[in-house]
Design an enzyme around this catalytic site. Structure first.
Site, PDB file in Angstrom:
ATOM      1  N   ASP A   1     -11.083  60.863  -5.628  1.00 32.84           N
ATOM      2  CA  ASP A   1     -11.087  62.118  -6.367  1.00 32.84           C
ATOM      3  C   ASP A   1      -9.612  62.455  -6.583  1.00 32.84           C
ATOM      4  OD1 ASP A   1     -11.646  64.441  -7.682  1.00 32.84           O
ATOM      5  OD2 ASP A   1     -13.107  65.168  -6.227  1.00 32.84           O
TER       6      ASP A   1
HETATM    7  C1  BGC Z   1     -12.992  66.962  -9.284  1.00 35.73           C
HETATM    8  C2  BGC Z   1     -13.642  65.744  -9.918  1.00 35.73           C
HETATM    9  C3  BGC Z   1     -13.015  65.481 -11.244  1.00 35.73           C
HETATM   10  C4  BGC Z   1     -11.520  65.277 -11.063  1.00 35.73           C
HETATM   11  C5  BGC Z   1     -10.769  65.000 -12.355  1.00 35.73           C
HETATM   12  C6  BGC Z   1     -11.486  66.837  -9.239  1.00 35.73           C
HETATM   13  O1  BGC Z   1     -10.901  68.016  -8.814  1.00 35.73           O
HETATM   14  O2  BGC Z   1     -13.483  67.146  -7.983  1.00 35.73           O
HETATM   15  O3  BGC Z   1     -15.022  65.947 -10.046  1.00 35.73           O
HETATM   16  O4  BGC Z   1     -13.607  64.376 -11.861  1.00 35.73           O
HETATM   17  O5  BGC Z   1     -10.966  66.452 -10.487  1.00 35.73           O
HETATM   18  O6  BGC Z   1     -10.709  66.128 -13.144  1.00 35.73           O
END
Ligand code: BGC
Length: 761
Positions: free
Chosen positions: A229
């Protein structure tokens, strides 16, 4: 060039740098070797492609596009084809926009209705989540676009989401929190998995070997790549060693020094890095090959799809002879959401929509009046708006109130504080219902709310976060041009305090203990027989369905075989509609804790009035099994199971038994603390105990009754059954060497196992 060849040509520095992104959304190119850079973007219910500066919070603007219903709505469709149509549409769009991977679906289980991001997740049920996720992944990937199932694992809250630890026991992890991921790996063949920010049992997911290697790759056979993530890395080299492939986001200066240093000082093997590079290269090269830049998107067709899907997802929760509305009757739409609907959640999934359709706009041409009723940015009642709405409601045949959670109440990054709607909305609904008995409430929001006025309103339609066309879909449903067919993918409790995680959410100081174990959602409410507003699986239609003729092709199987279940569904109403048949399995007698029933299959079909169709379901070992930590695997306890067909988890229409024989056994080692009761069920132990008790010169039945009262035989038996073997020495029944010899001989048994019934003894 082939990935393996490229790997051999890469220097250590190139390999280490390659495992971090170039920027917010791209992998790094290596021009010297002709390795291209590919783009990944947020989804999952639309394409959030940022062309300017990137961020992961949905702040900076992204391209204008179509916003489809979000996951909590999609799961309520109980329809794999809904997921297929959405996945395909997004696949085409990614091709047109030169995006190689879409970051979704979100598969985290709804442990608490307070999780601020529940709108991005499917269900409280792992099977339903996995089925919806796998259908979406297959469809997206069929267009050459990689899916990225997230957030692996146990990211079930937003509080301390980037640093907390979810403490989960092994059985709960495998039975509740992992199966949806397992389904998208094994069935959906997802090409990527995003590891969560949080830790599971104190090890951060980005460096959790048990999750990323032992379970994902070795147990499930995952052959794609793992991405963090955004910003989840804590120990860079530890991540690579544990099975992490790509760190996101990145920057051109991220050269992978920590990885290089770890390889040079011998704490990380270059082989581990090579594996990561290879996994990533496979993705980059195959995505590059599958590009179709000439793909054209028909935006109008996408909008129509968004409207259709929204109609499939909405759940008619209550209807006492009021819906569908008659085109002749006069109606007032009340509430700011009738004019500016809430149709998507805030955060990284936020889609830039040029125009969303409100119910008011969609109802143009009908005899519909409007009163704003409340200010969506305030919790306070505005007396002027309230009295205007009440007066308007008095003058019409029916009042339709559009209510729901405002943006500020649920979003990525923060959990909800309570389950209530804003006070001004609750007051408005009660006041309008008091003057107009034909009051309908239409709800927007990503998760359940408390419904204090439920008894006062005859109809309730939940649109969840229905995407940009939610207004059109709501009008289609209200006036009956679309027949509601959604069913709840989560329980709507009476009050927050009833939720199983209530005492342990969101934890303390970053530690959240999943103390309720496997009893999540309906598994808990049903076991505790707790009254709810609406049970899991509930959903009404403008027609009626009846279920009959449940047949199971065998009445006895082993856990290596499967059974086929057939059931007839008939539309006994007067209009065409879609039925959702839900198949639950109940273990009649179990020695381990098990839920009352669990969803093991479902299907949705369209039926014309009077039409009957037969549905077929196949059940295998997993349908009957629970996860047994003693064997670290799913395990079937031999016995009778009931196959149930229901309209929801509390409305079971048909049931029939099948006997399933487990073919594996749980190893059992006899020790001094094993009880006599356990030994009684041991093949050799039983005869020994019988011999011993037979020769015992204990008191007569009369003597016992005199000393201990009626029922003393039973009491004596229980006391004896609970006695550990070691006590035989203390009570002078045998010497310590005799006991040790007995234990050794029992453990020598070729078949030194106990039946499953003994495990709890
Ligand atoms: C979120 C993800 C997301 C990623 C990119 C993170 O903060 O938890 O679900 O895909 O950011 O934006």
């Amino acid at each position: 060039m082939h990935a393996q060849e490229l790997l051999h040509k890469m220097t250590l520095e190139e390999k280490a740098a390659f495992c971090s992104g170039r920027d917010f959304w791209h992998t790094k190119a290596i021009e010297r070797l002709g390795i291209p850079s590919v783009m990944m973007c947020d989804g999952p219910h639309g394409l959030r492609k940022q062309e300017g500066e990137g961020d992961h919070l949905g702040i900076n603007v992204s391209i204008e596009t179509v916003c489809y219903p979000s996951a909590s709505a999609l799961a309520s469709s109980f329809d794999r084809t809904v997921m297929t149509r959405l996945g395909e549409a997004l696949g085409y769009e990614c091709q047109a926009e030169n995006v190689a991977m879409l970051l979704g679906p979100g598969l985290n289980i709804k442990r608490s209705p307070l999780c601020g991001r529940n709108f991005e997740y499917f269900s409280e049920d792992p099977y339903l989540s996995g089925q919806m996720g796998a259908a979406y992944v297959k469809a997206l990937q069929s267009k050459g676009i990689a899916a990225c199932a997230k957030h692996f694992a146990c990211n079930n809250q937003e509080t301390r989401r980037m640093s907390g630890s979810s403490q989960v026991d092994e059985r709960t992890l495998h039975e509740i929190y992992l199966p949806a991921f397992e389904a998208v790996v094994k069935d959906g063949k997802t090409r990527s998995i995003m590891c969560a920010y949080n830790a599971v049992n104190d090890t951060y997911c980005a460096e959790n070997k048990m999750l990323l290697t032992d379970i994902l790759r070795e147990l499930w056979g995952f052959d794609g790549f793992v991405v963090t993530d955004w910003g989840a890395v804590k120990d860079r080299a530890g991540g690579v060693a544990s099975g992490l492939d790509l760190e996101m986001p990145g920057n051109p200066d991220a050269l992978g020094e920590e990885i290089i240093k770890a390889i040079q000082d011998g704490t990380l093997s270059e082989e581990a890095l090579d594996k990561a590079v290879l996994n990533l290269l496979n993705f980059v090269l195959s995505s590059w090959e599958q590009r179709k830049p000439d793909t054209k998107i028909d935006r109008e067709a996408c909008r129509q799809l968004a409207r259709k899907l929204s109609g499939e997802c909405a759940v008619l929760m209550k209807n006492e002879n009021i819906l569908p509305l008659n085109t002749e009757e006069s109606v007032t739409f009340i509430g700011e959401f009738a004019e500016t609907p809430r149709y998507q959640g805030a955060g990284s999934s936020h889609i830039n929509v040029p125009h969303s359709v409100s119910a008011l706009e969609a109802a143009e041409g009908r005899s519909v009046l409007y009163a704003r009723g409340y200010d969506a940015h305030s919790k306070q009642t505005d007396p002027h708006l309230l009295s205007e709405a009440v007066n308007a409601a008095k003058k019409v045949d029916a009042a339709v109130i559009f209510a729901g959670l405002p943006d500020a109440f649920e979003s990525e990054g923060a959990d909800r504080e309570h389950l209530r709607l804003p006070d001004n909305q609750n007051e408005l609904i009660a006041a309008v219902a008091a003057v107009n008995p034909r009051t309908v409430v239409v709800l927007h929001g990503g998760a359940p709310v408390e419904l204090p006025w439920l008894d006062q309103v005859p109809a309730l339609l939940c649109m969840y976060l229905g995407g940009e066309q939610v207004g059109s879909a709501a009008v289609d449903l209200l006036y009956g041009s679309v027949n509601p067919s959604g069913h709840l993918a989560e329980t709507w409790p009476l009050r927050l305090e009833d939720n199983p995680s209530y005492l342990n959410f969101p934890g303390e100081d970053g530690i959240v203990t999943y103390a309720e174990g496997i009893y999540v959602g309906y598994r808990y409410y049903d076991k505790k027989k707790i009254a709810v507003n609406f049970p899991f699986g509930h959903g009404l239609s403008y027609t009626e369905f009846s279920y009959s003729n449940l047949r199971i092709d065998k009445d006895k199987i082993t856990d290596q075989e499967s059974v086929t279940v057939h059931v007839d569904v008939t539309n006994v109403g007067r209009i065409t509609g879609k039925a959702v048949a839900q198949l639950y399995v109940r273990d009649v007698k179990s020695t381990v804790r098990r839920p009352v029933r669990e969803l093991r299959a479902f299907d949705k079909i369209s039926l014309q009035p009077g039409e009957t169709k037969t549905l077929h379901f196949t059940l295998d070992k997993r349908s009957f099994a629970y996860y047994e930590p003693k064997v670290h695997d799913f395990f079937v306890e031999s016995g009778e199971f009931v196959i149930e067909i229901g309209k929801n988890c509390r409305d079971i229409c048909l049931s029939q038994s099948v006997t399933v024989e487990g073919t594996t056994q749980i190893p059992f080692t006899v020790t001094r603390t094993s009880t006599i009761g356990q030994l009684m069920k041991h093949p050799k132990g039983a005869s020994f105990i019988q011999k011993m008790t037979g020769s015992s010169k204990g008191p007569s039945d009369e003597e016992q009754a005199a000393a201990m009262g009626e029922g003393s035989e039973k009491i004596m038996q229980s006391m004896m059954f609970e006695m550990p073997l070691g006590a035989l020495v203390s009570y002078g029944r045998m010497t310590a060497p005799q006991l040790d010899a007995l234990i050794a001989s029992l453990n020598e048994q070729p078949n030194d196992t106990l039946s499953e019934a003994d495990k709890q003894q």
